[in-house]
Scaffold this active site. Structure first.
Site, mmCIF file in Angstrom:
data_model
loop_
_atom_site.group_PDB
_atom_site.id
_atom_site.type_symbol
_atom_site.label_atom_id
_atom_site.label_comp_id
_atom_site.label_asym_id
_atom_site.label_seq_id
_atom_site.Cartn_x
_atom_site.Cartn_y
_atom_site.Cartn_z
ATOM 1 N N ARG A 260 1.573 -22.462 26.492
ATOM 2 C CA ARG A 260 0.818 -22.928 27.649
ATOM 3 C C ARG A 260 1.423 -24.247 28.117
ATOM 4 O O ARG A 260 1.213 -25.305 27.512
ATOM 5 C CB ARG A 260 -0.651 -23.124 27.250
ATOM 6 C CG ARG A 260 -1.608 -23.337 28.405
ATOM 7 C CD ARG A 260 -2.933 -23.838 27.896
ATOM 8 N NE ARG A 260 -2.862 -25.257 27.548
ATOM 9 C CZ ARG A 260 -3.562 -25.823 26.552
ATOM 10 N NH1 ARG A 260 -4.350 -25.089 25.791
ATOM 11 N NH2 ARG A 260 -3.446 -27.120 26.322
ATOM 12 N N HIS A 264 -5.290 -26.651 29.344
ATOM 13 C CA HIS A 264 -6.122 -25.465 29.118
ATOM 14 C C HIS A 264 -6.821 -25.074 30.415
ATOM 15 O O HIS A 264 -6.789 -23.925 30.832
ATOM 16 C CB HIS A 264 -7.142 -25.746 28.023
ATOM 17 C CG HIS A 264 -8.151 -24.666 27.840
ATOM 18 N ND1 HIS A 264 -7.834 -23.431 27.332
ATOM 19 C CD2 HIS A 264 -9.477 -24.627 28.122
ATOM 20 C CE1 HIS A 264 -8.914 -22.671 27.299
ATOM 21 N NE2 HIS A 264 -9.923 -23.366 27.781
ATOM 22 N N TYR A 273 -3.525 -34.417 22.648
ATOM 23 C CA TYR A 273 -3.391 -33.699 21.379
ATOM 24 C C TYR A 273 -2.018 -33.075 21.143
ATOM 25 O O TYR A 273 -1.781 -32.503 20.082
ATOM 26 C CB TYR A 273 -4.476 -32.626 21.267
ATOM 27 C CG TYR A 273 -4.544 -31.651 22.431
ATOM 28 C CD1 TYR A 273 -3.692 -30.561 22.517
ATOM 29 C CD2 TYR A 273 -5.491 -31.815 23.445
ATOM 30 C CE1 TYR A 273 -3.753 -29.666 23.577
ATOM 31 C CE2 TYR A 273 -5.562 -30.935 24.510
ATOM 32 C CZ TYR A 273 -4.697 -29.861 24.568
ATOM 33 O OH TYR A 273 -4.755 -28.973 25.618
#
Length: 363
Positions: A260, A264, A273
């Site tokens: 990805r 998100h 993160y």
């Protein structure tokens, strides 16, 4: 917490790959595909146009025109490859990120924008496109898909079902229950897991201790891991799995090993993160660039072709923006429409109560 910056960037040895990141064609003993130059150019066009739809939607959300958007950036090959493997009779069950599969099923992209703009509940007819409505609840669509596949089986129809979900969804009970039902009843279904390495902010190692595709063996059906950034391999593997489903060989789990590239959703900040070097490593595996390199190296397309696709993408983006901004807001009472296929006494009562409430405001 320490993060391995190269995590997932190296191809696992069991990965099915037909087109390398450098655009070199490779053979595989079990999965191969013979594509004409026109078919390869068509796949490239799909990839490029779907990415433009996605980028335009992200821009619209940042400008306040959409409430939220789930980007597919980096996952185009997994979606276009699997989507183009479907026949008209097959049924697809998406999550909320399968904009590429929607493209393959001829769903107008502006209808996707309408859902995230809050002016419709989906906007397309699942029966017309054989593409179910987007599902927000993680993993619940896998049970719907297995039920649909069992219906195909009982109708003795020559068709299959494919259901999409992410790596994080494999930790949900619904997904594992769907594996059980599909296996026990030998349902004609393909489970297509887009392993993009991150379940929001949780890395893959928080979901499993073994490769995801190997979970299938515990439920009694085959699993295969494919290079999710290789549109050729995704097409070949999905096509074979769907044919197995249609011919009574039961379910298959496909793990599309991809990444990805964006957040998100547009409410997420992936810099909190994951490290930039991980993203840079995956940029070298870009699904569109490898097809472009293949076309150039084999003299299957010239610069004029790529310029024409880019011009088409610009036109598509402008058209999407114009039609998105022109979508009218729904009337308040419209929320009661299409809840059930037939008239329903409770819905009628609630509609009347809400109408009476609205009439109480000064006009």
């Amino acid at each position: 917490m320490t993060i391995d910056a190269s995590r997932g960037a190296e191809a696992p040895p069991e990965l099915v790959q037909l087109l390398t990141p450098e655009g070199e064609r490779v053979e595989h003993p079990d999965y191969d595909i013979d594509l004409t130059p026109e078919e390869v150019r068509s796949l490239y066009r799909d990839l490029a146009l779907v990415r433009r739809v996605d980028l335009e939607a992200v821009a619209l959300q940042r400008q306040g025109e959409l409430g939220i958007w789930a980007s597919l950036l980096g996952q185009e090959a997994a979606q276009i490859g699997s989507g183009r493997a479907l026949t008209d009779s097959d049924m697809a069950f998406p999550t909320y990120r399968e904009h590429g599969v929607a493209w393959c099923r001829d769903v107008d992209p502006v209808k996707l924008l309408g859902l995230f703009r809050g002016v419709n509940h989906g906007g397309w007819d699942p029966k017309e496109h054989n593409f179910h409505l987007y599902t927000i609840v993680i993993g619940s669509q896998t049970l719907h898909a297995v039920g649909y596949a069992m219906g195909i089986q009982r109708d003795d129809a020559s068709a299959a079902t494919i259901v999409y979900f992410g790596d994080g969804a494999t930790s949900q009970g619904d997904v594992n229950e769907s594996f059980i039902w599909a296996s026990v009843f030998n349902a004609p279904i393909v489970f297509f897991c887009q392993n993009n390495q991150w379940a929001i902010s949780e890395p893959l190692e928080k979901q499993t201790r073994i490769p995801l595709y190997r979970r299938a063996s515990g439920f009694g059906f085959p699993g295969i891991r494919v290079d999710g950034n290789d549109v050729f391999a995704c097409l070949a593997v999905t096509r074979k799995a769907l044919e197995a489903a249609r011919t009574g060989q039961g379910p298959t789990l496909i793990e599309a090993f991809t990444y990805r590239m964006g957040a998100h959703t547009t409410t997420d900040d992936p810099t909190r993160y994951r490290v930039a070097s991980e993203l840079e490593a995956w940029k070298l595996k870009d699904p569109i660039e490898r097809v472009k390199s293949y076309l150039f190296k084999n003299e299957l397309a010239d610069q004029a072709f790529f310029d024409s696709v880019e011009a088409e993408a610009d036109q598509l983006g402008a058209d999407l923006r114009r039609r998105c901004l022109a979508m009218p807001d729904p009337r308040p009472l419209d929320m009661f429409d299409h809840v059930y296929s037939e008239p329903h006494a409770l819905i009628d009562q609630e509609r009347a109560q809400f109408a009476s409430y609205l009439e109480g405001f000064e006009k």
